[in-house]
Design a protein around this motif. Sequence first.
Motif, PDB file in Angstrom:
ATOM      1  N   THR A 487       0.867  -0.994  -0.359  1.00  0.00           N
ATOM      2  CA  THR A 487       0.005   0.106   0.204  1.00  0.00           C
ATOM      3  C   THR A 487       0.931   1.118   0.134  1.00  0.00           C
ATOM      4  N   THR A 488       0.108   2.244  -0.241  1.00  0.00           N
ATOM      5  CA  THR A 488       1.066   3.766   0.033  1.00  0.00           C
ATOM      6  C   THR A 488       1.351   4.070   0.784  1.00  0.00           C
ATOM      7  N   ASP A 489       0.566   3.149   2.224  1.00  0.00           N
ATOM      8  CA  ASP A 489       1.162   3.258   3.798  1.00  0.00           C
ATOM      9  C   ASP A 489       2.367   2.929   3.794  1.00  0.00           C
ATOM     10  N   HIS A 490       2.930   2.183   3.140  1.00  0.00           N
ATOM     11  CA  HIS A 490       4.173   0.907   3.149  1.00  0.00           C
ATOM     12  C   HIS A 490       4.594   2.050   2.836  1.00  0.00           C
ATOM     13  N   ILE A 491       4.690   2.964   1.686  1.00  0.00           N
ATOM     14  CA  ILE A 491       5.653   3.063   0.831  1.00  0.00           C
ATOM     15  C   ILE A 491       5.732   4.261   1.406  1.00  0.00           C
ATOM     16  N   ILE A 492       5.025   5.086   1.772  1.00  0.00           N
ATOM     17  CA  ILE A 492       5.116   6.628   2.796  1.00  0.00           C
ATOM     18  C   ILE A 492       4.668   6.549   3.961  1.00  0.00           C
ATOM     19  N   PRO A 493       4.447   6.262   4.845  1.00  0.00           N
ATOM     20  CA  PRO A 493       3.984   6.168   5.937  1.00  0.00           C
ATOM     21  C   PRO A 493       3.015   7.294   6.271  1.00  0.00           C
ATOM     22  N   ALA A 494       2.287   7.871   7.383  1.00  0.00           N
ATOM     23  CA  ALA A 494       1.324   8.976   7.661  1.00  0.00           C
ATOM     24  C   ALA A 494       1.205   9.071   8.624  1.00  0.00           C
ATOM     25  N   THR A 495       2.291   8.511   9.542  1.00  0.00           N
ATOM     26  CA  THR A 495       2.094   8.670  11.209  1.00  0.00           C
ATOM     27  C   THR A 495       2.602   9.768  11.447  1.00  0.00           C
ATOM     28  N   ALA A 496       2.265  10.577  12.555  1.00  0.00           N
ATOM     29  CA  ALA A 496       2.364  11.964  13.115  1.00  0.00           C
ATOM     30  C   ALA A 496       4.012  12.109  13.250  1.00  0.00           C
ATOM     31  N   ASP A 497       4.406  11.103  13.044  1.00  0.00           N
ATOM     32  CA  ASP A 497       6.302  11.409  13.107  1.00  0.00           C
ATOM     33  C   ASP A 497       6.634  12.423  11.827  1.00  0.00           C
ATOM     34  N   ILE A 498       6.117  11.227  10.972  1.00  0.00           N
ATOM     35  CA  ILE A 498       6.082  11.272   9.531  1.00  0.00           C
ATOM     36  C   ILE A 498       5.830  12.456   8.397  1.00  0.00           C
ATOM     37  N   LEU A 499       4.262  12.266   9.221  1.00  0.00           N
ATOM     38  CA  LEU A 499       3.447  13.180   7.952  1.00  0.00           C
ATOM     39  C   LEU A 499       3.829  14.287   7.376  1.00  0.00           C
ATOM     40  N   LYS A 500       4.278  14.610   8.912  1.00  0.00           N
ATOM     41  CA  LYS A 500       4.461  16.673   9.253  1.00  0.00           C
ATOM     42  C   LYS A 500       5.483  16.648   8.103  1.00  0.00           C
ATOM     43  N   PHE A 501       6.167  16.249   7.393  1.00  0.00           N
ATOM     44  CA  PHE A 501       7.647  16.454   6.767  1.00  0.00           C
ATOM     45  C   PHE A 501       6.961  16.276   5.439  1.00  0.00           C
ATOM     46  N   ARG A 502       5.266  16.301   4.784  1.00  0.00           N
ATOM     47  CA  ARG A 502       4.657  15.967   3.765  1.00  0.00           C
ATOM     48  C   ARG A 502       4.959  17.111   2.488  1.00  0.00           C
ATOM     49  N   SER A 503       5.509  18.555   3.208  1.00  0.00           N
ATOM     50  CA  SER A 503       5.823  19.829   1.650  1.00  0.00           C
ATOM     51  C   SER A 503       7.069  19.746   1.734  1.00  0.00           C
ATOM     52  N   ASN A 504       7.683  18.754   2.994  1.00  0.00           N
ATOM     53  CA  ASN A 504       9.492  18.910   2.191  1.00  0.00           C
ATOM     54  C   ASN A 504      10.056  17.657   2.273  1.00  0.00           C
ATOM     55  N   ILE A 505      10.125  16.962   0.427  1.00  0.00           N
ATOM     56  CA  ILE A 505      10.562  16.004   0.508  1.00  0.00           C
ATOM     57  C   ILE A 505      12.175  15.837   0.304  1.00  0.00           C
TER      58      ILE A 505
END
Length: 661
Positions: A487-505
């Motif tokens: 899943t795309t959750d495997h590819i890029i997890p959406a947990t709090a510690d990771i998702l905050k960087f969504r605009s910083n590739i």
Amino acid sequence: MGQTIAEKILDDHLVDGELTPGEEIGIEIDQVLTQDTTGTMVWLQFEALEMEEVQTELAAQYCDHQTYQFDFKNTDDHRFLRSAAGTYGAYFSRPGNGICHQVHKENFAAPGKTLLGSDSHTPTPGGLGQLAIGAGGLDIAVAMGGGPYYVEMPEIVNVHLEGELPEWATAKDIALHLLGELTVKGGVGKIFEYTGPGVESLTIPERTTITNLGTELGATSSIFPTDEETRDWLARQGREDEYVDLQPDEDAEYAEEITVNLDELEPLIACPSMPDKVVPVDEVAGTEVEQVIIGSCTNGAYEDILPSAKMLEDREVAKHTEMIVAPGSKQASEMLAREGWTAELMAAGVNFSESTCGACIGIGHVPASDSVSLRTFNRNFEGRSGIEDDSVYLCSPEVATAAAIAGEIVDPRDLAADLGDMEAPGLEMGDSYSEGMGKDDPDIINPEEAIDDELIKGPNIGDVPIREGIDSDISGEALLKMEDNITTDHIIPATADILKFRSNIEKLSEFTLSRVDETFATRAKEAGEGVLVAGENYGQGSSREHAALCPMYLGIETVFAQSFARIHKANLFNFGIVPLEIDAETYERIDQGDNIEILDDVDAAVRDGQEEFTARVNDDWEFTATLDASDRELEILAAGGKLSWTKRQHQSGSGAAPADD
């Protein structure tokens, strides 16, 4: 030959191609929506395309995932999104106002209109007769700029509903029944169109629960006809003038027909860790439950939560079980409060959460280790809840509440029999809506009320990576070999510690495929180039384009898979990664660490429309891979992705154009 409902809407919006299943079509988009996990990139791409204002009839920006703002990065993103909406002319829904699908349904969804959203559950308003499709963020940006949305014309499947639901069976059980029968791949390349006398017995919230879960079937979209129930629901929202009568022609032809006899349905539950692992509830009865959550975009309406409140009246949640209610919108929360049900739920021991997507993606209410969580959500992918070794079941609010009362999974029919005085909390048609509906939403800022007229970017907001073209020579190590249904959750997890960087590739890419192999990003950086290998249905789940953006940033040029999920495959094209299909025998022979070299001149082959490519493994053996792409997708790939391709289209005077052209 007559037309289906979906064909009528597509025909009315068709700008390119013909409505032949399997052929690529381009359609005009009336409405777009985006949310805070995908929206930052959408607006950065809109800026990169040098657009000046939104060209669709309506655009809406929601903040519904990271609403708790536990880090300045979240708050900065929300401020940037508000400034983008004000700058370019979109509606802005403030953090905490609710989940995009529920709030859009309440305020903007309209029969006969097209909707494109950068969230995979965008098809939710299909229950209102809107043709809604989920897509990657770059597709949203281009559509907002006035460009058509291209998709392979789906087959239209008729789901014919007969009878009426018995007590304790729900709309959620209709969707779970289909998932159990068809699997998560059963709807790929299809639109599910619901017809039959059973439709009349379903309320709008029940219909939108079904269309929401159509996403888990892999469907392009799902849609219901409109009727007096639709008109009444719109009237209660103060939007009766938007009603359109939509019915299939009597001689409409469908690619397939599935009959569901509602009379025969019973309470169902999806077991860990896939939405299609569906069994009757009594098969898992007796399983101890520590957490129950009612809500999400699937079951977060007032009408979804009300049965739970009725079941808990004068009762309590089991002492070892925690129960949370997370309404889908502030409107739902307000209605529950005005009707007195919030107090009833609290008296029973229920905790209330802000209206947010958070728990669904592992932001808040993460289950305890070695515990069972029952949720009324749409996904229970392994680890999605925020803990790797989770045990999440999906069910209706009635089944979830029964478990909260009993402290274990129980068929609500059995619980009702044991308690004696418990009746099925069904809702009567026409009586299921509070008179509190229909007021203007104070948490939505209209474009003409915009607070900002220029973009405000915090320090965590980066630039959009752009690939200028694809290489002629593609070779590299198979950095990762993956199984089916990644899943795309495997590819890029959406947990709090990771998702905050969504605009910083640059930073976000460090977490790429970490749920499969935590060493992947480091190895990919060191290699500088490489390929991925996967089984069936690679990239299912969320529409998040970061799942293509980050691998591209790390140097991945090709993914070899047995098959691809629709949205993710489009995202791979959009970011210049070549999606090549391989057969089962080839998949079995390739090992992680093998060196794979494509023997063709890839750039030239793509430009020439070549479909088959030859690759060599370790200078030892060769295999053939297939590129299934339209002419337009080949052009996008040759340009290095849709951003570069669209800018060139602008310069040449074709395609979506800036507002002043």
